[in-house]
Design an enzyme around this catalytic site. Sequence first.
Site, PDB file in Angstrom:
ATOM      1  N   ASN A   1      41.493  50.075  35.691  1.00 46.90           N
ATOM      2  CA  ASN A   1      42.232  49.033  36.408  1.00 46.90           C
ATOM      3  C   ASN A   1      43.664  49.539  36.502  1.00 46.90           C
ATOM      4  OD1 ASN A   1      43.597  46.830  37.355  1.00 46.90           O
ATOM      5  ND2 ASN A   1      43.133  45.479  35.611  1.00 46.90           N
TER       6      ASN A   1
ATOM      7  N   LYS B   1      46.101  48.336  38.019  1.00 54.96           N
ATOM      8  CA  LYS B   1      47.112  47.256  38.094  1.00 54.96           C
ATOM      9  C   LYS B   1      48.153  47.593  39.174  1.00 54.96           C
ATOM     10  CE  LYS B   1      45.976  46.028  33.388  1.00 54.96           C
ATOM     11  NZ  LYS B   1      46.359  45.414  32.142  1.00 54.96           N
TER      12      LYS B   1
ATOM     13  N   HIS C   1      40.816  38.397  36.112  1.00 59.92           N
ATOM     14  CA  HIS C   1      41.625  39.107  35.111  1.00 59.92           C
ATOM     15  C   HIS C   1      42.662  38.147  34.527  1.00 59.92           C
ATOM     16  CE1 HIS C   1      44.323  41.958  33.221  1.00 59.92           C
ATOM     17  NE2 HIS C   1      43.316  42.817  33.249  1.00 59.92           N
TER      18      HIS C   1
ATOM     19  N   GLU D   1      45.645  38.533  33.838  1.00 64.33           N
ATOM     20  CA  GLU D   1      46.946  38.565  34.522  1.00 64.33           C
ATOM     21  C   GLU D   1      46.929  37.693  35.770  1.00 64.33           C
ATOM     22  OE1 GLU D   1      47.254  42.840  34.597  1.00 64.33           O
ATOM     23  OE2 GLU D   1      47.445  42.811  32.417  1.00 64.33           O
TER      24      GLU D   1
ATOM     25  N   GLU E   1      37.953  40.952  27.693  1.00 65.79           N
ATOM     26  CA  GLU E   1      39.298  41.484  27.486  1.00 65.79           C
ATOM     27  C   GLU E   1      40.142  40.477  26.705  1.00 65.79           C
ATOM     28  OE1 GLU E   1      40.164  44.707  30.663  1.00 65.79           O
ATOM     29  OE2 GLU E   1      41.008  42.815  31.324  1.00 65.79           O
TER      30      GLU E   1
ATOM     31  N   GLY F   1      47.364  45.924  26.831  1.00 61.10           N
ATOM     32  CA  GLY F   1      48.679  46.552  26.959  1.00 61.10           C
ATOM     33  C   GLY F   1      49.509  46.491  25.689  1.00 61.10           C
TER      34      GLY F   1
ATOM     35  N   SER G   1      43.550  48.007  25.524  1.00 65.82           N
ATOM     36  CA  SER G   1      44.037  49.188  24.780  1.00 65.82           C
ATOM     37  C   SER G   1      42.921  50.163  24.425  1.00 65.82           C
ATOM     38  CB  SER G   1      44.804  48.749  23.524  1.00 65.82           C
ATOM     39  OG  SER G   1      45.934  47.969  23.885  1.00 65.82           O
TER      40      SER G   1
HETATM   41  P1  13P Z   1      45.169  48.169  28.786  1.00 64.05           P
HETATM   42  O1  13P Z   1      44.061  49.184  28.704  1.00 64.05           O
HETATM   43  O2  13P Z   1      46.444  48.727  29.341  1.00 64.05           O
HETATM   44  O3  13P Z   1      45.338  47.420  27.502  1.00 64.05           O
HETATM   45  O4  13P Z   1      44.699  47.074  29.884  1.00 64.05           O
HETATM   46  C1  13P Z   1      43.452  46.513  29.773  1.00 64.05           C
HETATM   47  C2  13P Z   1      43.186  45.732  31.003  1.00 64.05           C
HETATM   48  O5  13P Z   1      43.802  44.706  31.236  1.00 64.05           O
HETATM   49  C3  13P Z   1      42.181  46.253  31.936  1.00 64.05           C
HETATM   50  O6  13P Z   1      41.869  45.311  32.901  1.00 64.05           O
END
Ligand code: 13P
Length: 248
Positions: free
Chosen positions: A10, A12, A95, A97, A167, A173, A213
């Site tokens: 992803n 982002k 997601h 976010e 997740e 992150g 992560s």
């Molecule tokens: P990270 O791997 O940066 O923690 O992000 C995970 C994520 O949100 C994947 O959709």
Amino acid sequence: MARRRIIAGNWKMNKTPSEAVALCAELKDLVKNDAVDVVYCVPAIDIVPVVEAVKGTNVHVGAENFYIEDKGAFTGEISAPMLKDAGVEYIIIGHSERRDIFGENDILINQKVKKAFASGLKPILCCGESPTLRKAGTYKEWIERQITWDLDGVTADQVKELVIAYEPIWAIGTGETATADQAEEVCALIRELIAKLYDQATADAVRIQYGGSMNAGNAAELLSKANIDGGLIGGASLKPDFGQIVNA
Ligand code: 13P
């Protein structure tokens, strides 16, 4: 039942179109693995150049967002037919976010899952609890509620093609990965829920990813768990480490 592993990046809101093409070239040989579905979920503006850049390789392309209408007066949005026409196969839905920063709720997320299937896109449906719910110990109920709402009206045959990404928000992150046992506990719970909502054959077919992560160092242990069929990777999908995760 053997489920095919699926490792999805992803990206982002990272990588301009030219940076995206350069990343595809950098990763090309590192992500070769015919036993795994490899997916790059990329920003909308990168879709067309990335589809072109991965032609002839084992990489599939996904999008990070879309809107549920096919066309019309929806300034700033892109539709499922646009994504399909551009060569997109997968779509991330729900997601954290998008839920937390852009206010998407389970009603819209459910509509998006149904629209994606109706349009021939494969949803990667995300769920996960906040640090508060993890500490309170009510995370299992929360995950069950999210999945139950998000799959309302979705058929068993569709769920067999679905990817669910667990997740935990506290692991996204942050560098704080869920332990393999913590991740497995929730992924097993999700599979049991699918068996309850549908049937065992559907639960055996649905693919469940862990995300949060995940990196080259912890992927192999997470992926060794019985109910973890892959990963949804943020930060580490933008680096050569992604190749190590694909081949973990
Ligand atoms: P990270 O791997 O940066 O923690 O992000 C995970 C994520 O949100 C994947 O959709």
